[in-house]
Design a protein around this motif. Sequence first.
Motif, PDB file in Angstrom:
ATOM      1  N   MET A   4       8.988   7.848  -3.593  1.00 56.42           N
ATOM      2  CA  MET A   4       9.475   7.498  -5.243  1.00 56.42           C
ATOM      3  C   MET A   4       9.135   8.770  -6.073  1.00 56.42           C
ATOM      4  SD  MET A   4       8.134   4.132  -7.235  1.00 56.42           S
ATOM      5  CE  MET A   4       9.135   3.437  -8.714  1.00 56.42           C
ATOM      6  N   GLY A   5       8.048   9.347  -5.792  1.00 58.29           N
ATOM      7  CA  GLY A   5       7.935  10.639  -7.050  1.00 58.29           C
ATOM      8  C   GLY A   5       6.895  11.306  -6.098  1.00 58.29           C
ATOM      9  N   ILE A   6       6.156  12.262  -7.043  1.00 60.05           N
ATOM     10  CA  ILE A   6       5.468  13.528  -6.669  1.00 60.05           C
ATOM     11  C   ILE A   6       6.227  14.200  -5.678  1.00 60.05           C
ATOM     12  CG2 ILE A   6       3.123  12.928  -7.481  1.00 60.05           C
ATOM     13  CD1 ILE A   6       2.182  11.930  -4.574  1.00 60.05           C
ATOM     14  N   HIS A   7       7.296  14.534  -5.747  1.00 63.17           N
ATOM     15  CA  HIS A   7       8.299  15.272  -4.684  1.00 63.17           C
ATOM     16  C   HIS A   7       7.737  16.780  -4.655  1.00 63.17           C
ATOM     17  CE1 HIS A   7      11.779  12.368  -6.026  1.00 63.17           C
ATOM     18  NE2 HIS A   7      10.862  11.667  -5.274  1.00 63.17           N
ATOM     19  N   GLY A   8       7.161  17.312  -5.388  1.00 62.80           N
ATOM     20  CA  GLY A   8       6.785  18.445  -5.406  1.00 62.80           C
ATOM     21  C   GLY A   8       5.506  18.586  -4.239  1.00 62.80           C
ATOM     22  N   ASN A   9       4.916  17.458  -4.009  1.00 60.23           N
ATOM     23  CA  ASN A   9       3.752  17.676  -2.922  1.00 60.23           C
ATOM     24  C   ASN A   9       4.394  17.100  -1.839  1.00 60.23           C
ATOM     25  OD1 ASN A   9       0.998  16.876  -1.749  1.00 60.23           O
ATOM     26  ND2 ASN A   9       0.600  18.239  -3.373  1.00 60.23           N
ATOM     27  N   SER A  10       3.966  17.944  -0.483  1.00 63.47           N
ATOM     28  CA  SER A  10       4.486  17.530   0.766  1.00 63.47           C
ATOM     29  C   SER A  10       3.500  16.303   1.393  1.00 63.47           C
ATOM     30  CB  SER A  10       4.331  18.876   1.483  1.00 63.47           C
ATOM     31  OG  SER A  10       3.071  19.165   1.776  1.00 63.47           O
ATOM     32  N   THR A  11       4.133  15.309   1.535  1.00 67.86           N
ATOM     33  CA  THR A  11       3.383  14.251   2.028  1.00 67.86           C
ATOM     34  C   THR A  11       3.969  14.110   3.514  1.00 67.86           C
ATOM     35  OG1 THR A  11       3.447  12.972  -0.168  1.00 67.86           O
ATOM     36  CG2 THR A  11       2.882  11.584   1.811  1.00 67.86           C
ATOM     37  N   GLY A  25       0.914  -1.326   0.092  1.00 69.15           N
ATOM     38  CA  GLY A  25      -0.015  -0.189  -0.147  1.00 69.15           C
ATOM     39  C   GLY A  25       0.871   1.289   0.102  1.00 69.15           C
ATOM     40  N   GLY A  26       0.457   2.327   0.585  1.00 72.95           N
ATOM     41  CA  GLY A  26       1.417   3.458   0.713  1.00 72.95           C
ATOM     42  C   GLY A  26       2.855   3.202   1.032  1.00 72.95           C
ATOM     43  N   HIS A  27       2.898   2.499   1.958  1.00 76.64           N
ATOM     44  CA  HIS A  27       4.285   2.321   2.327  1.00 76.64           C
ATOM     45  C   HIS A  27       5.320   1.751   1.270  1.00 76.64           C
ATOM     46  CE1 HIS A  27       1.876   1.660   6.345  1.00 76.64           C
ATOM     47  NE2 HIS A  27       3.045   2.550   6.761  1.00 76.64           N
ATOM     48  N   GLY A  28       4.595   1.316   0.164  1.00 75.02           N
ATOM     49  CA  GLY A  28       5.393   0.794  -0.640  1.00 75.02           C
ATOM     50  C   GLY A  28       6.035   2.052  -1.486  1.00 75.02           C
ATOM     51  N   TYR A  29       5.209   3.023  -1.314  1.00 72.92           N
ATOM     52  CA  TYR A  29       5.839   4.528  -2.284  1.00 72.92           C
ATOM     53  C   TYR A  29       7.023   5.021  -1.550  1.00 72.92           C
ATOM     54  CZ  TYR A  29       5.160   8.038  -5.642  1.00 72.92           C
ATOM     55  OH  TYR A  29       4.979   8.724  -7.164  1.00 72.92           O
ATOM     56  N   ILE A  30       7.163   4.666  -0.090  1.00 76.93           N
ATOM     57  CA  ILE A  30       7.971   5.644   0.678  1.00 76.93           C
ATOM     58  C   ILE A  30       9.327   4.847   0.658  1.00 76.93           C
ATOM     59  CG2 ILE A  30       8.489   6.426   2.982  1.00 76.93           C
ATOM     60  CD1 ILE A  30       5.696   7.464   1.906  1.00 76.93           C
ATOM     61  N   GLU A  31      10.318   5.636   0.344  1.00 69.76           N
ATOM     62  CA  GLU A  31      11.624   4.963  -0.114  1.00 69.76           C
ATOM     63  C   GLU A  31      12.162   4.266   1.141  1.00 69.76           C
ATOM     64  OE1 GLU A  31      13.113   4.713  -2.674  1.00 69.76           O
ATOM     65  OE2 GLU A  31      12.326   6.108  -4.108  1.00 69.76           O
ATOM     66  N   GLU A  32      11.989   4.818   2.374  1.00 69.76           N
ATOM     67  CA  GLU A  32      12.402   4.190   3.625  1.00 69.76           C
ATOM     68  C   GLU A  32      12.178   2.777   3.781  1.00 69.76           C
ATOM     69  OE1 GLU A  32      10.286   5.694   6.795  1.00 69.76           O
ATOM     70  OE2 GLU A  32      10.903   4.409   8.292  1.00 69.76           O
TER      71      GLU A  32
END
Lengths: 592, 592
Positions: B256-263, A411-418
């Motif tokens: 991984m992407g959408i770096h311009g948006n603050s998550t 899920g969302g954690h897959g998108y986080i580089e960590e």
Amino acid sequence: MPIYNAPTKDLQFVLHDLLKVSEQDIAGYEDLDRDFTGAVLEEAGKVATAVLHPLNVVGDKEGCVLENGVVRTPKGFKAAFEQMKEGGWTAMDCDPEYGGQGLPYVMNSAAMEPFVSANMAFNMYQGLTHGAYSAIHAHGTDEQKQKFLPKMVSCEWTGTMNLTEPHCGTDLGLMRTKAAPQADGSYKITGQKIFISAGDHDLADNIIHLVLAKIEGGPEGIKGVSLFIVPKIIVNDDGSLGDRNAVSVGSIEEKMGIHGNSTCVMNYDGATGYLLGTEHKGMRAMFTMMNEARIGVGLQGYAQAESAYQNAVAYANDRLQGRAVTGAENPDGPADPLIVHPDIRRNLMDQKSFVEGARAFTFWGANLIDRAHRNGDKDADGLISLLTPVIKGFQTDKGFEYAVAAQQVYGGHGYIEEWGMSQYARDARIAMIYEGANGVQALDLVGRKLAQDGGKHVMAFFEMIKTFIKENEGNEALKADFLDPLKAASKDLQAAGMYFMQNGMKNPNHALAGSYDFMHMMGHVCFGLMWAKMAKAAMEALEGGASDTAFYETKIATGRYYMARQLPATTMHLARINTGADTVMALDAANF
Amino acid sequence: MPIYNAPTKDLQFVLHDLLKVSEQDIAGYEDLDRDFTGAVLEEAGKVATAVLHPLNVVGDKEGCVLENGVVRTPKGFKAAFEQMKEGGWTAMDCDPEYGGQGLPYVMNSAAMEPFVSANMAFNMYQGLTHGAYSAIHAHGTDEQKQKFLPKMVSCEWTGTMNLTEPHCGTDLGLMRTKAAPQADGSYKITGQKIFISAGDHDLADNIIHLVLAKIEGGPEGIKGVSLFIVPKIIVNDDGSLGDRNAVSVGSIEEKMGIHGNSTCVMNYDGATGYLLGTEHKGMRAMFTMMNEARIGVGLQGYAQAESAYQNAVAYANDRLQGRAVTGAENPDGPADPLIVHPDIRRNLMDQKSFVEGARAFTFWGANLIDRAHRNGDKDADGLISLLTPVIKGFQTDKGFEYAVAAQQVYGGHGYIEEWGMSQYARDARIAMIYEGANGVQALDLVGRKLAQDGGKHVMAFFEMIKTFIKENEGNEALKADFLDPLKAASKDLQAAGMYFMQNGMKNPNHALAGSYDFMHMMGHVCFGLMWAKMAKAAMEALEGGASDTAFYETKIATGRYYMARQLPATTMHLARINTGADTVMALDAANF
């Protein structure tokens, strides 16, 4: 922090249950008994997990840095590279005459997989060296071999492949790098090469670049391309290091992934080079490296998917979210683990059945290479030549697809580089591109390999499948779940080949518009064959009283999944191919 | 540097040739004549190309930075955001009572596409605000609406959605964030939320967080979840800004992407919040945002593919490599452009036929939303409810797939960040994950939406296709290329639905194991319907003497490609679905 553990049991299964390597009549295979390969793979797995895997994230974060003309690799890479050298891992299948261990290629492939899974970017330093070693070994003079190979086998010196230039990659006939003959028989190489993996770094005392260039006054285009040995530091006749050659790093590319490997722009400014092989026959010599490299890249494809899969399974077992639709499976917990959900399983089974199929197909291919090289078997050589673009193209497309699928489990954690899952996808992405983009693999397969030697090898391929089905058709346990789907898929593939024959003559676009689908279709048929063979081997092991029943039963169940859920893709690919080139070529370029 | 130009002509085609918006009997549609929509879209395209697109790479490289508790957006974002506000682009379809322009949702979607294509990360600041606006508009008290909406419509204040917590995303019943009732009717919110897009930034004077939390003493699980308005800065009764609320940014995620948006990780430490809607009915209120957001995410999917496609076409026309197999097409040049090669065309046609199909499907869906909201049409509401997971799940899977395919056209250059193609793939990747991972969309579709209202909407869906085919079966130009494949694909989809009905009752896993395939299959059928309708519209335009014959002929040819080359995927999905859950669920969790 991602995990990685070498799948030693499965590596052994492929070598012994499927390929029965120690029973094969190939020189060097007699040593490959279960105990020996088990000990080697066990040790390789330990090095992969303990040494290379922890550096994977480090390499991704730090990347390589160009400082004062010198490339610095990420922290820890140098020490790890020393360990690889000391352990003899760089020399496994190299010629004993130059310090190698002389092990078969199939053994080298099996031992390499954990290294590639654990740290693809790191392993490329050795991988490129091996390719350069092979080219010099095949095409060098005795003097060149004596001079360069021992240090390359030990990885005291590493190697590179220099093909691409800013304006040409696939179409190397356009290249501009020049080679000017000198009085002493050497050449002065001048030009710029890009995308040079491991082009410069701090892991070795010298770097032996293999560089394609055109000798002045030679034939136009691809027929005037020659291959040269261009050392970073000139090697004196006594083997000591001499002057710095006129080779320099222009810049390091910023890439989507494999940050731990330095991808360099290399400038040759009248650098001293030595002709490797025959003049103007550089492409032939380069292909010695490229075919081997393509199978290595096919291995990278599934090896990244393997790592990603291991993490996805761990996460799916750990993460509690929702309840099984058929009733709580973890009633005392706040929720059930993800793995109870059918769509998560569908995803994981896709990954698992791909990775294990790819492992079998890759080692089976490596076995063909050993048969060709060690036994001089021309049929094996023809077959692996036919299948190389499939191993490269299909396995890297799918390897990336399943690295992405593994990321999706998080899920969302897959998108986080960590969490590390993004890196598997980003790293795996390059394998679809380098060593010939996958579209070029498809072109090679359909435009060249199918018709090679009068179509002899593709006919032998179909004959092999037919024979396997015929030999086993009395086996009720195999028939419905394995042989029937394999037969149907193989029939689809033959129908596609027939379509190309009947229509490609009139208009080659009818064949080439279907090339990509054909490559995937052939990949599925090859995997189907592997799974049928693996299921048979697993059934035999169970009948023979093997103690690890869960392993073999899982193998059969995973194979059933592949045959039921993946093999039907051939019908879709055939339907696409049968529509020919008309809709593909309909638009004027201006109307895209 | 990548390019982007808004596809205004195609946006207009979908609005007018396909949907004939100005002829539809929906309030507000009477203003949507060709000239008006053309002027709006022309202007939106200019802003997208000139203002937002140049910041796309900047956003990716710089990312957002957390300094002293405050998030700084990339250079240029603030000025661009001001331009968006001043241009009224944030308020297009908002309620005029609160400063909006009251335009239909379909017009908003068409104008949004270029913004999303040009800079997805940037556009999310406004997109999230719109979602929060919708939830307050639908569920807020008059006082809440007066207090928050005007500033949110103008984007002086932005909005967020706070659902996910570290241990739960899909299964929100597990959430731990608490709401403690206060004497004045407000609540104190305490807990941590993660993955909060646009959670903090420097683009607006205030941020209105919508936060899911559990009121102390309420029902267990998902039935005890309520929705709260939690402003970053307390808004006084006179509308002026008061004290800083107890909301803070824990960290910014590295993605991984959408770096311009603050998550952001958002920490609520007894922050003042106001109940939005009914207590314990927070999920219902949140779904007002989520359904809209899911269609917006489906738009993101194809909008990234559109940008990537434009660049791939430019590169394929520009890059000279190899010769056409049927004879040189650029004989005076050193080689032909990539676009002459059949497999490059196959790839580009895949992309083009997807993007245009997705645009049509998305606006067609937006039209259903207008019909539901503005005309109170329950059938339209049911149909878009059924199709929302398809728009989200299918379009984001394919959008990513084709962004990757566009990257592939570039060969090695596609992997180098400098060329910008990696960013499209990395940015598009998130759309498969957020607003409900695509596996959850498939579950929503098969586990909930198919059976909704007694299966009424899915039956209406099939009836609609049947009627379209019947009404046009005398049209010879449509029949073989469009109607017949649509009929076959629709039949496959119905067969899959039948399989679920017959087997899912006994064991729901038989349905859920096929949910992902069903979602894709339904996507193909919907796109098939769109392409058949678009082909018909293009033929009518040509018969009506439209001057831009190349545009309409290209449209028909692109549709033929989709029907011939993409629609056959339904046979594969059906074959997979028909194998049920047995192979999917065969393994014990320990044997993966």
